[in-house]
Design a protein around this motif. Structure first.
Motif, PDB file in Angstrom:
ATOM      1  N   ASP A 177       0.851  -1.183   0.000  1.00 45.00           N
ATOM      2  CA  ASP A 177       0.000   0.000   0.000  1.00 45.00           C
ATOM      3  C   ASP A 177       0.892   1.240   0.000  1.00 45.00           C
ATOM      4  O   ASP A 177       2.014   1.216   0.523  1.00 45.00           O
ATOM      5  CB  ASP A 177      -0.902   0.002   1.246  1.00 45.00           C
ATOM      6  N   THR A 178       0.395   2.307  -0.562  1.00 42.60           N
ATOM      7  CA  THR A 178       1.172   3.545  -0.650  1.00 42.60           C
ATOM      8  C   THR A 178       0.424   4.675   0.059  1.00 42.60           C
ATOM      9  O   THR A 178      -0.774   4.554   0.288  1.00 42.60           O
ATOM     10  CB  THR A 178       1.391   3.938  -2.123  1.00 42.60           C
ATOM     11  N   PRO A 179       1.122   5.791   0.364  1.00 38.43           N
ATOM     12  CA  PRO A 179       2.557   5.988   0.221  1.00 38.43           C
ATOM     13  C   PRO A 179       3.351   5.180   1.239  1.00 38.43           C
ATOM     14  O   PRO A 179       2.891   4.957   2.353  1.00 38.43           O
ATOM     15  CB  PRO A 179       2.735   7.491   0.476  1.00 38.43           C
TER      16      PRO A 179
ATOM     17  N   ILE B 242      -4.336   8.395  -7.929  1.00 40.50           N
ATOM     18  CA  ILE B 242      -5.671   8.166  -7.359  1.00 40.50           C
ATOM     19  C   ILE B 242      -6.764   8.979  -8.050  1.00 40.50           C
ATOM     20  O   ILE B 242      -7.949   8.771  -7.790  1.00 40.50           O
ATOM     21  CB  ILE B 242      -5.703   8.456  -5.845  1.00 40.50           C
TER      22      ILE B 242
ATOM     23  N   LYS C 127       2.754  15.578   3.697  1.00 44.72           N
ATOM     24  CA  LYS C 127       2.893  14.755   4.893  1.00 44.72           C
ATOM     25  C   LYS C 127       3.627  13.441   4.655  1.00 44.72           C
ATOM     26  O   LYS C 127       3.861  12.695   5.604  1.00 44.72           O
ATOM     27  CB  LYS C 127       1.507  14.448   5.480  1.00 44.72           C
TER      28      LYS C 127
ATOM     29  N   GLU D 117      -1.906  15.993   1.396  1.00 47.36           N
ATOM     30  CA  GLU D 117      -2.035  14.546   1.157  1.00 47.36           C
ATOM     31  C   GLU D 117      -1.868  14.151  -0.304  1.00 47.36           C
ATOM     32  O   GLU D 117      -1.964  12.969  -0.633  1.00 47.36           O
ATOM     33  CB  GLU D 117      -3.409  14.049   1.636  1.00 47.36           C
ATOM     34  N   TYR D 118      -1.627  15.109  -1.189  1.00 48.56           N
ATOM     35  CA  TYR D 118      -1.627  14.809  -2.613  1.00 48.56           C
ATOM     36  C   TYR D 118      -0.414  15.389  -3.330  1.00 48.56           C
ATOM     37  O   TYR D 118       0.166  16.382  -2.901  1.00 48.56           O
ATOM     38  CB  TYR D 118      -2.911  15.362  -3.263  1.00 48.56           C
TER      39      TYR D 118
ATOM     40  N   LEU E 210       8.857  11.099   8.551  1.00 47.66           N
ATOM     41  CA  LEU E 210       7.393  11.070   8.413  1.00 47.66           C
ATOM     42  C   LEU E 210       6.834   9.650   8.456  1.00 47.66           C
ATOM     43  O   LEU E 210       5.622   9.465   8.458  1.00 47.66           O
ATOM     44  CB  LEU E 210       6.992  11.739   7.089  1.00 47.66           C
TER      45      LEU E 210
ATOM     46  N   ASP F  99       6.970   5.303   9.771  1.00 48.24           N
ATOM     47  CA  ASP F  99       7.269   4.408  10.888  1.00 48.24           C
ATOM     48  C   ASP F  99       8.148   3.228  10.495  1.00 48.24           C
ATOM     49  O   ASP F  99       8.664   2.529  11.370  1.00 48.24           O
ATOM     50  CB  ASP F  99       5.961   3.869  11.493  1.00 48.24           C
TER      51      ASP F  99
ATOM     52  N   LYS G 234      -7.843  15.523   9.596  1.00 51.94           N
ATOM     53  CA  LYS G 234      -6.496  15.528   9.012  1.00 51.94           C
ATOM     54  C   LYS G 234      -5.637  16.637   9.597  1.00 51.94           C
ATOM     55  O   LYS G 234      -4.413  16.543   9.603  1.00 51.94           O
ATOM     56  CB  LYS G 234      -6.576  15.666   7.494  1.00 51.94           C
TER      57      LYS G 234
ATOM     58  N   LYS H  86      -5.224  15.302  13.722  1.00 55.15           N
ATOM     59  CA  LYS H  86      -4.780  13.908  13.827  1.00 55.15           C
ATOM     60  C   LYS H  86      -4.988  13.299  15.215  1.00 55.15           C
ATOM     61  O   LYS H  86      -4.201  12.439  15.639  1.00 55.15           O
ATOM     62  CB  LYS H  86      -3.278  13.824  13.468  1.00 55.15           C
TER      63      LYS H  86
ATOM     64  N   ALA I 239      -8.776  12.206   5.465  1.00 55.34           N
ATOM     65  CA  ALA I 239      -8.256  12.207   4.096  1.00 55.34           C
ATOM     66  C   ALA I 239      -7.818  10.816   3.651  1.00 55.34           C
ATOM     67  O   ALA I 239      -7.742  10.548   2.458  1.00 55.34           O
ATOM     68  CB  ALA I 239      -7.091  13.186   3.979  1.00 55.34           C
ATOM     69  N   LYS I 240      -7.509   9.921   4.604  1.00 53.16           N
ATOM     70  CA  LYS I 240      -6.918   8.638   4.262  1.00 53.16           C
ATOM     71  C   LYS I 240      -7.629   7.483   4.976  1.00 53.16           C
ATOM     72  O   LYS I 240      -8.141   7.652   6.093  1.00 53.16           O
ATOM     73  CB  LYS I 240      -5.432   8.640   4.666  1.00 53.16           C
TER      74      LYS I 240
ATOM     75  N   GLU J 197      -6.343   6.849   8.452  1.00 58.17           N
ATOM     76  CA  GLU J 197      -6.889   7.766   9.467  1.00 58.17           C
ATOM     77  C   GLU J 197      -8.256   7.268   9.948  1.00 58.17           C
ATOM     78  O   GLU J 197      -8.547   7.298  11.145  1.00 58.17           O
ATOM     79  CB  GLU J 197      -7.033   9.182   8.884  1.00 58.17           C
TER      80      GLU J 197
ATOM     81  N   THR K 256     -12.554  11.943   2.484  1.00 62.88           N
ATOM     82  CA  THR K 256     -12.688  13.002   1.479  1.00 62.88           C
ATOM     83  C   THR K 256     -11.806  12.829   0.241  1.00 62.88           C
ATOM     84  O   THR K 256     -11.722  13.745  -0.571  1.00 62.88           O
ATOM     85  CB  THR K 256     -12.396  14.379   2.114  1.00 62.88           C
ATOM     86  N   GLY K 257     -11.133  11.682   0.118  1.00 62.82           N
ATOM     87  CA  GLY K 257     -10.346  11.403  -1.090  1.00 62.82           C
ATOM     88  C   GLY K 257     -10.740  10.053  -1.657  1.00 62.82           C
ATOM     89  O   GLY K 257     -11.155   9.160  -0.904  1.00 62.82           O
ATOM     90  N   PRO K 258     -10.595   9.868  -2.977  1.00 66.87           N
ATOM     91  CA  PRO K 258     -10.966   8.593  -3.594  1.00 66.87           C
ATOM     92  C   PRO K 258     -10.036   7.465  -3.147  1.00 66.87           C
ATOM     93  O   PRO K 258      -8.846   7.686  -2.926  1.00 66.87           O
ATOM     94  CB  PRO K 258     -10.791   8.833  -5.092  1.00 66.87           C
TER      95      PRO K 258
ATOM     96  N   LYS L 217      -6.570  -1.289  -1.212  1.00 67.48           N
ATOM     97  CA  LYS L 217      -7.049  -0.190  -0.361  1.00 67.48           C
ATOM     98  C   LYS L 217      -8.572  -0.267  -0.245  1.00 67.48           C
ATOM     99  O   LYS L 217      -9.141   0.030   0.813  1.00 67.48           O
ATOM    100  CB  LYS L 217      -6.588   1.125  -0.983  1.00 67.48           C
TER     101      LYS L 217
ATOM    102  N   ARG M  62      -9.406  -2.737   2.367  1.00 69.18           N
ATOM    103  CA  ARG M  62      -9.251  -2.146   3.713  1.00 69.18           C
ATOM    104  C   ARG M  62     -10.469  -1.289   4.059  1.00 69.18           C
ATOM    105  O   ARG M  62     -10.967  -1.322   5.188  1.00 69.18           O
ATOM    106  CB  ARG M  62      -7.994  -1.267   3.769  1.00 69.18           C
TER     107      ARG M  62
ATOM    108  N   ARG N 113      -1.173  10.354  13.735  1.00 70.77           N
ATOM    109  CA  ARG N 113       0.124  10.786  13.223  1.00 70.77           C
ATOM    110  C   ARG N 113       0.708   9.700  12.299  1.00 70.77           C
ATOM    111  O   ARG N 113       0.687   8.521  12.654  1.00 70.77           O
ATOM    112  CB  ARG N 113       1.066  11.036  14.405  1.00 70.77           C
ATOM    113  N   GLY N 114       1.168  10.109  11.155  1.00 68.31           N
ATOM    114  CA  GLY N 114       1.794   9.148  10.239  1.00 68.31           C
ATOM    115  C   GLY N 114       0.814   8.296   9.447  1.00 68.31           C
ATOM    116  O   GLY N 114       1.241   7.482   8.631  1.00 68.31           O
TER     117      GLY N 114
ATOM    118  N   SER O 143      -0.712   7.986   6.624  1.00 66.58           N
ATOM    119  CA  SER O 143      -0.688   8.620   5.303  1.00 66.58           C
ATOM    120  C   SER O 143      -1.267   7.725   4.211  1.00 66.58           C
ATOM    121  O   SER O 143      -1.364   8.118   3.060  1.00 66.58           O
ATOM    122  CB  SER O 143       0.743   9.019   4.937  1.00 66.58           C
ATOM    123  N   GLN O 144      -1.656   6.491   4.590  1.00 67.12           N
ATOM    124  CA  GLN O 144      -2.171   5.569   3.564  1.00 67.12           C
ATOM    125  C   GLN O 144      -3.688   5.615   3.437  1.00 67.12           C
ATOM    126  O   GLN O 144      -4.386   5.394   4.399  1.00 67.12           O
ATOM    127  CB  GLN O 144      -1.747   4.140   3.894  1.00 67.12           C
TER     128      GLN O 144
END
Lengths: 372, 372
Positions: free
Chosen positions: A12-14, A273, A288, A315-316, A347, A349, B46, B49, B68-69, B72, B87-89, B95, B98, B368-369, B371-372
């Protein structure tokens, strides 16, 4: 490392990946260069924030590691590492207590000092604990950030030597402002110029204070330049392990257009995306997950593409093409070299460890967030 | 919260503190404004956090939260929260798995969609699980980042409605490019202009699709402007809770020089650690603890000083004075308003909660962190 049966395309990304072949090559190359010059390597862990990577550097021959913060040293000691040099002054009573607590567990811990009030406070705390600590005199060579100015260095060294709970082992002189000068010749000239005074200080100390044998200096941008300076005893280089575009864009000894000494081992994976707009697609890595600093991130997969990354909010990211070639569709994973490795690593883990397309494991970025 | 017997002056730095009096005032002010306009508040997490802060927002009257992710959303659900809008595709098969896993635990979870291929993939995964998911159509209003272009919106809405495992509840239209326009009047005019097409889309959907009642929009910079738009049903504002200098520098309805609607609740504490140079001292917060983005960080303690912060590398900052007044000595702790709150918060593991000089507890920055 055993194979996990997992592939890069499963991630999975990022996320951050470390190309282990490139990483090992970078570590070996730096170690060999340093040993060939008869010097020691004490790499800076602030770059990669990872005790496992630090252990690999020590396995390759490093005599220890450098850290920027007390909390980084705490995390490394917890992970079982020692021979740590803390490259910034520790000044408040509470932070000094943390430092001295750690010294009890890790007696090889060293710290730099740059101020009379600071050395007296440190000595006083050590006295109450009945301990002695090794220190380096931080000498400012023009970065103006930390360090005593060279004209005041010997007087401060005298005061350190007079304090019973500090043992002066040498100096640190970090020319941070020189590391990213593009032209190799200008960088070389500037580096020699700004180290001159520190060299004079070190010669004097070495002649008068028997314990003074360490001259810690250098960064990735001047590593080969500094190896030619006889007085420098150890290098505190950091970025060479992971690398980033900020360093790739400076010239090197045999290629003035590009830094060819080390290759990028660190890469960021990001996925397209959204793709509803003429001339751009949107990826899932922004401020981020790819720190906005240094050079421009470089798209390396797909290979030889004309794709460019730009930040597009928290985020983009935005991917465009410099030659109007087709943009990658939704779901495509791109691989990028980050612009400034240190704050980007901070940023995440963990790193995914890869060889070719295979993922062979992960390393926790266990010093992530250690900013104190 | 009970007193911990701890004071701000006891904290090691760098660290983040939340002034709870200011935070509560910001939350109440936004909630009251939104309720007065007869709308709903679904604040964006976002920014901060933190599930504890999200819970406080819901306690103050918010109907849910935005993220956003996917990661999160996972962290919030783990913390026991629901009514989450993503709020993002979410586009890759893994993903989406998930996301749908999470939907089972949290059936109120919603996601935005902006592409035919994406809705078909999402519907297919939901079909294999025998589940239905609520979605909003993401309509691009000129940011060009995510979202379907307004001329294509109704056709995509038809395709969503035709898919049995998706339920279309309305639209999202986020004018991110408008939020930081300095002049209030220009911002207002631009915001109305760019929302026009989205409003037309929403009216059409509301008239033809009975489930379409949500119009999610807005940011801190246009919150009061958007409250006057009858079609908008809920606000997805984020920064108003913590605030930063990037927002403080834009004009507001009754003050064109400064944004006076909300006050900075988030502050960064940093300590002077070196002072050997004419005209500057060095503090212990750099790129890794104060994200270099947005406006200029502002020194607010000491109060009314002429002190300015500038980044000075990964771990350090430079403090200078604009009027050549005396610089703070080693050990002094400064309090700063951060330049861009979102990515700075993402550098820390916790907030210290303060009232005046007292520290009353901590909140983990548990997203925090993510980002996925």
């Amino acid at each position: 490392m055993a194979s996990t049966g997992k592939y890069k395309s499963d991630l999975d990304t990022p996320c951050l990946v470390l190309d282990m072949n490139v990483l090992e090559q970078n570590l070996q190359k730096m170690q060999a260069a340093v040993e060939h010059a008869g010097k020691n390597l004490r790499p800076h862990v602030k770059t990669h924030k990872c005790s496992s990577l630090a252990r690999m550097q020590i396995g390759a021959g490093a005599i220890g590691v450098c850290v920027a913060k007390v909390s980084e040293a705490e995390a490394l000691v917890k992970a079982g590492l020692d021979n740590i040099l803390l490259t910034g002054p520790v000044v408040t009573p509470r932070k000094i207590e943390r430092l001295v607590d750690l010294l009890r567990t890790s007696p090889s811990l060293m710290v730099v000092v740059d101020h009379p009030g600071n050395i007296e406070l440190l000595d006083a705390v050590l006295r109450t604990r009945g301990m002695v600590m090794d220190v380096l005199l931080d000498v400012d060579v023009g970065l103006n950030r930390t360090g005593v100015r060279p004209p005041d260095a010997l007087a401060l060294a005298d005061r350190i030597v007079a304090l019973p709970h500090l043992r002066l082992l040498g100096i640190q002189a970090y020319a941070g402002h020189v590391q990213h000068i593009r032209s190799y010749d200008t960088r070389k000239h500037t580096s020699y110029q700004c180290l001159k005074e520190a060299i004079r200080v070190f010669r004097e100390l070495r002649a008068t204070v028997p314990t003074c044998t360490i001259f810690s200096a250098s960064g990735t941008g001047t590593f080969d330049i500094d190896l030619a300076v006889p007085e420098i005893s150890e290098l505190q280089v950091g970025s060479y392990a992971c690398m980033d575009t900020e360093y790739l864009e400076i010239g090197s000894a045999d290629n003035d257009a590009r830094f060819v000494s080390f290759d990028p081992a660190l890469r960021l994976l990001t996925t397209v995306i959204s793709a509803n707009h003429e001339g751009l697609v949107t990826v899932d890595a922004g401020l981020k997950s790819l720190y906005k600093d240094g050079g421009k991130p470089q798209v390396i997969v797909p290979e030889n593409s004309a794709l460019e990354y730009n930040w597009f909010g928290d985020e983009y990211g935005m991917i465009t093409s410099t030659d109007n070639s087709e943009l990658p569709p939704i779901g495509t994973v791109l691989e990028l070299v980050t612009s400034h490795c240190d704050p980007t690593v901070n940023l995440f883990d963990s790193y995914y460890l890869t060889r070719g397309k295979e993922v062979n494991g992960t390393w926790p970025i266990d010093l992530r967030g250690c900013s104190q």
